[in-house]
Design an enzyme around this catalytic site. Structure first.
Site, PDB file in Angstrom:
ATOM      1  N   ASN A 142       2.966   1.153   0.484  1.00 55.41           N
ATOM      2  CA  ASN A 142       2.002   1.859  -0.285  1.00 55.41           C
ATOM      3  C   ASN A 142       2.081   3.481   0.279  1.00 55.41           C
ATOM      4  OD1 ASN A 142       0.432   1.250   1.403  1.00 55.41           O
ATOM      5  ND2 ASN A 142      -1.135   0.810  -0.030  1.00 55.41           N
ATOM      6  N   CYS A 143       2.165   3.721   1.615  1.00 49.41           N
ATOM      7  CA  CYS A 143       2.180   4.577   2.043  1.00 49.41           C
ATOM      8  C   CYS A 143       3.657   5.925   1.877  1.00 49.41           C
ATOM      9  CB  CYS A 143       2.534   4.432   2.941  1.00 49.41           C
ATOM     10  SG  CYS A 143       2.564   5.870   5.083  1.00 49.41           S
ATOM     11  N   ASP A 144       2.484   6.738   1.385  1.00 47.58           N
ATOM     12  CA  ASP A 144       3.222   7.878   1.048  1.00 47.58           C
ATOM     13  C   ASP A 144       4.722   8.381   1.676  1.00 47.58           C
ATOM     14  OD1 ASP A 144       2.347   8.437  -1.487  1.00 47.58           O
ATOM     15  OD2 ASP A 144       1.363   9.707  -0.311  1.00 47.58           O
TER      16      ASP A 144
END
Length: 116
Positions: free
Chosen positions: A9-11
């Site tokens: 979920n890390c951009d």
């Protein structure tokens, strides 16, 4: 094959994975919370990067640490912290399993990845 360690979920990790695919760079993604990593991997990353570069001091995980823990950070304590809280690492980490280890995804890391 290039191993990429990060959080799904890390951009920045998502951007890196998309970029790797667009550049046709073979890779395999490992979510550091779900898939984990080995202590051997961590030791190699610390040896290659040092704890100052590996620890993300801008994230929520760092801000949630006790101030005394933050101030007493060393190579040894960094390893123990990362093993218990993987999100303390800067992401993504690119590792070929041998000698190539970089973390982050700015222009200089992209240039290094293109040279593989």
């Amino acid at each position: 094959m290039l191993n990429v360690y990060g959080l799904k979920n890390c951009d920045t990790c998502r951007k890196a994975l998309s970029w790797l695919q667009s550049e046709n760079i073979a890779h395999q993604f490992f979510d550091i919370r779900k898939d984990g990593f080995t202590e051997t991997d961590l030791k190699r990353w610390l040896a290659a990067l040092g704890h100052e570069q590996l620890i993300n001091r801008r994230g929520t995980s760092w801000r949630n640490l006790d101030a005394a823990v933050q101030e007493s950070l060393s190579e040894k304590t960094a390893a123990a912290l990362v093993l218990t809280e993987p999100a303390l690492m800067k992401r993504p980490i690119f590792d070929d399993g041998n000698k190539f280890v970089i973390c982050g995804f700015k222009a200089e890391q992209q240039d290094a990845l293109k040279s593989l």
